[in-house]
Design a protein around this motif. Structure first.
Motif, PDB file in Angstrom:
ATOM      1  N   LEU A 161       0.833  -1.208   0.000  1.00 59.06           N
ATOM      2  CA  LEU A 161       0.000   0.000   0.000  1.00 59.06           C
ATOM      3  C   LEU A 161       0.862   1.251   0.000  1.00 59.06           C
ATOM      4  O   LEU A 161       0.607   2.204  -0.751  1.00 59.06           O
ATOM      5  CB  LEU A 161      -0.922  -0.007   1.224  1.00 59.06           C
ATOM      6  N   LEU A 162       1.906   1.273   0.826  1.00 60.72           N
ATOM      7  CA  LEU A 162       2.783   2.440   0.886  1.00 60.72           C
ATOM      8  C   LEU A 162       3.453   2.694  -0.467  1.00 60.72           C
ATOM      9  O   LEU A 162       3.516   3.836  -0.944  1.00 60.72           O
ATOM     10  CB  LEU A 162       3.834   2.235   1.972  1.00 60.72           C
ATOM     11  N   LEU A 163       3.940   1.633  -1.097  1.00 61.31           N
ATOM     12  CA  LEU A 163       4.577   1.777  -2.410  1.00 61.31           C
ATOM     13  C   LEU A 163       3.567   2.200  -3.478  1.00 61.31           C
ATOM     14  O   LEU A 163       3.899   2.976  -4.382  1.00 61.31           O
ATOM     15  CB  LEU A 163       5.253   0.475  -2.808  1.00 61.31           C
ATOM     16  N   LYS A 164       2.354   1.694  -3.377  1.00 60.28           N
ATOM     17  CA  LYS A 164       1.313   2.079  -4.325  1.00 60.28           C
ATOM     18  C   LYS A 164       1.017   3.575  -4.207  1.00 60.28           C
ATOM     19  O   LYS A 164       0.908   4.277  -5.222  1.00 60.28           O
ATOM     20  CB  LYS A 164       0.058   1.252  -4.057  1.00 60.28           C
ATOM     21  N   LEU A 165       0.900   4.068  -2.989  1.00 62.79           N
ATOM     22  CA  LEU A 165       0.665   5.499  -2.787  1.00 62.79           C
ATOM     23  C   LEU A 165       1.829   6.324  -3.342  1.00 62.79           C
ATOM     24  O   LEU A 165       1.628   7.389  -3.934  1.00 62.79           O
ATOM     25  CB  LEU A 165       0.475   5.788  -1.298  1.00 62.79           C
ATOM     26  N   MET A 166       3.048   5.813  -3.159  1.00 63.40           N
ATOM     27  CA  MET A 166       4.216   6.499  -3.681  1.00 63.40           C
ATOM     28  C   MET A 166       4.180   6.530  -5.204  1.00 63.40           C
ATOM     29  O   MET A 166       4.407   7.574  -5.836  1.00 63.40           O
ATOM     30  CB  MET A 166       5.485   5.787  -3.179  1.00 63.40           C
ATOM     31  N   ALA A 167       3.883   5.385  -5.825  1.00 66.01           N
ATOM     32  CA  ALA A 167       3.840   5.299  -7.285  1.00 66.01           C
ATOM     33  C   ALA A 167       2.740   6.187  -7.862  1.00 66.01           C
ATOM     34  O   ALA A 167       2.879   6.721  -8.978  1.00 66.01           O
ATOM     35  CB  ALA A 167       3.638   3.855  -7.719  1.00 66.01           C
ATOM     36  N   GLU A 168       1.662   6.365  -7.125  1.00 65.63           N
ATOM     37  CA  GLU A 168       0.554   7.213  -7.572  1.00 65.63           C
ATOM     38  C   GLU A 168       0.796   8.695  -7.277  1.00 65.63           C
ATOM     39  O   GLU A 168      -0.024   9.541  -7.632  1.00 65.63           O
ATOM     40  CB  GLU A 168      -0.742   6.770  -6.887  1.00 65.63           C
ATOM     41  N   GLY A 169       1.915   9.006  -6.615  1.00 67.20           N
ATOM     42  CA  GLY A 169       2.218  10.390  -6.284  1.00 67.20           C
ATOM     43  C   GLY A 169       1.372  10.947  -5.166  1.00 67.20           C
ATOM     44  O   GLY A 169       1.162  12.160  -5.076  1.00 67.20           O
ATOM     45  N   ARG A 170       0.925  10.071  -4.265  1.00 61.19           N
ATOM     46  CA  ARG A 170      -0.025  10.491  -3.231  1.00 61.19           C
ATOM     47  C   ARG A 170       0.598  10.583  -1.841  1.00 61.19           C
ATOM     48  O   ARG A 170      -0.114  10.743  -0.859  1.00 61.19           O
ATOM     49  CB  ARG A 170      -1.203   9.513  -3.211  1.00 61.19           C
ATOM     50  N   ILE A 171       1.926  10.506  -1.738  1.00 62.43           N
ATOM     51  CA  ILE A 171       2.572  10.737  -0.450  1.00 62.43           C
ATOM     52  C   ILE A 171       3.093  12.168  -0.445  1.00 62.43           C
ATOM     53  O   ILE A 171       4.082  12.490  -1.101  1.00 62.43           O
ATOM     54  CB  ILE A 171       3.693   9.722  -0.192  1.00 62.43           C
ATOM     55  N   SER A 172       2.380  13.022   0.232  1.00 63.27           N
ATOM     56  CA  SER A 172       2.655  14.458   0.351  1.00 63.27           C
ATOM     57  C   SER A 172       2.371  15.184  -0.962  1.00 63.27           C
ATOM     58  O   SER A 172       1.521  16.058  -1.022  1.00 63.27           O
ATOM     59  CB  SER A 172       4.079  14.718   0.839  1.00 63.27           C
ATOM     60  N   SER A 173       3.096  14.836  -2.009  1.00 61.22           N
ATOM     61  CA  SER A 173       2.854  15.426  -3.324  1.00 61.22           C
ATOM     62  C   SER A 173       3.452  14.504  -4.378  1.00 61.22           C
ATOM     63  O   SER A 173       4.244  13.617  -4.055  1.00 61.22           O
ATOM     64  CB  SER A 173       3.499  16.811  -3.432  1.00 61.22           C
ATOM     65  N   LYS A 174       3.091  14.734  -5.623  1.00 61.66           N
ATOM     66  CA  LYS A 174       3.656  13.913  -6.694  1.00 61.66           C
ATOM     67  C   LYS A 174       5.166  14.080  -6.767  1.00 61.66           C
ATOM     68  O   LYS A 174       5.904  13.097  -6.910  1.00 61.66           O
ATOM     69  CB  LYS A 174       3.023  14.262  -8.033  1.00 61.66           C
ATOM     70  N   SER A 175       5.653  15.314  -6.627  1.00 64.93           N
ATOM     71  CA  SER A 175       7.092  15.536  -6.741  1.00 64.93           C
ATOM     72  C   SER A 175       7.835  14.880  -5.586  1.00 64.93           C
ATOM     73  O   SER A 175       8.915  14.309  -5.782  1.00 64.93           O
ATOM     74  CB  SER A 175       7.393  17.032  -6.794  1.00 64.93           C
ATOM     75  N   THR A 176       7.270  14.939  -4.381  1.00 66.57           N
ATOM     76  CA  THR A 176       7.913  14.280  -3.237  1.00 66.57           C
ATOM     77  C   THR A 176       7.933  12.771  -3.428  1.00 66.57           C
ATOM     78  O   THR A 176       8.945  12.115  -3.164  1.00 66.57           O
ATOM     79  CB  THR A 176       7.180  14.650  -1.942  1.00 66.57           C
ATOM     80  N   SER A 177       6.829  12.213  -3.899  1.00 66.14           N
ATOM     81  CA  SER A 177       6.778  10.770  -4.150  1.00 66.14           C
ATOM     82  C   SER A 177       7.841  10.362  -5.165  1.00 66.14           C
ATOM     83  O   SER A 177       8.522   9.343  -4.990  1.00 66.14           O
ATOM     84  CB  SER A 177       5.384  10.374  -4.652  1.00 66.14           C
TER      85      SER A 177
END
Length: 259
Positions: A161-177
């Motif tokens: 789930l954490l990696l999926k959120l990262m791949a979708e650009g949903r951790i803080s912002s797309k650029s941060t992800s």
């Protein structure tokens, strides 16, 4: 189980140990799940949640990646990494330490970064993203705390789930992800998920290992496809065999999602 899960099980089941897999193709949303709710000692996979907490804290103004931290002898711990071999007094930016923590799994760098955070904040951040069983309870190689029952834990489902959120650009912002994935893509430990994948496939991964424990977690990007893959093993009598089984399973997942 469906065909792909049967194929993976046929690779993993002959190897002594308990394996679990969680995967998802980002475009089609097809999932692969084998024991994905099992709780494992996280080993160095916990460094991905630490990475996330640090970058979220940066975005919130709580720290800068340019902040300087001085290496002290009391920081040094055994296990993976290079800082334990260097002399005290060297100064590193937070970004330097983050890169060492992920790319060469440096335990000393990890502990220096944990000192900039509250341990509980990492677990709290994971709860905010929906990770139910991921816990940072102690520093690296703190066996005294481990003996008291304080153990770093996760499940394949949580980390996927954490990696999926990262791949979708949903951790803080797309650029941060994307920043975090760029660091993970520099990974030097490539003997598991990346080992048998074709040239040109980008694997942003983080491994973890302890006695009897071996994991790899990744976002894999190939032409026209992207997927997350988490494979974890515990009670492994032969970690070399378990690592090769992870690599073989990774190849099967790649062929399934990308063919």
């Amino acid at each position: 189980m469906n065909t792909i899960e049967n194929k993976i099980t046929s690779i993993l089941s002959p190897v002594a140990g308990t394996f679990a897999v969680s995967a998802q193709e980002m475009r089609t949303k097809e999932k692969i799940s084998i024991n994905e709710n099992l709780v494992f000692k996280s080993a160095s996979v916990i460094k991905v949640p630490i990475l996330v907490e640090l970058f979220c804290r940066r975005d919130e103004g709580g720290l800068s990646l340019d902040d300087i931290i001085e290496l002290k002898d009391e920081h040094k711990v055994e296990g993976s990494g290079v800082l334990k071999e260097l002399h005290a007094g060297l100064r590193f930016t937070v970004l330097d330490l983050v890169t060492l923590m992920i790319v060469v799994s440096d335990n000393t760098a990890t502990n220096m970064l944990i000192d900039r955070l509250e341990i509980e904040s990492v677990t709290g951040r994971m709860r905010s993203f929906g990770l139910k069983d991921t816990v940072l309870a102690r520093k690296m190689y703190d066996w005294e705390q481990a003996a008291l029952g304080k153990e770093n834990l996760c499940t394949p489902m949580d980390i996927a789930l954490l990696l999926k959120l990262m791949a979708e650009g949903r951790i803080s912002s797309k650029s941060t992800s994307m920043e975090m994935l760029e660091i993970m893509a520099k990974q030097q430990c490539k003997e598991k998920i990346p080992l048998l994948l074709p040239e040109g496939v980008r694997v942003a991964n983080k491994t973890g290992s302890l006695t009897g424990v071996t994991h790899d977690v990744a976002v894999v990007t190939a032409p026209g496809h992207e997927y997350v893959l988490v494979i974890m093993a515990k009670d492994a009598a032969d970690t070399v065999a378990a690592d090769r089984a992870i690599a073989d399973a990774s190849k099967v997942v790649y062929e399934h999602f990308c063919s």
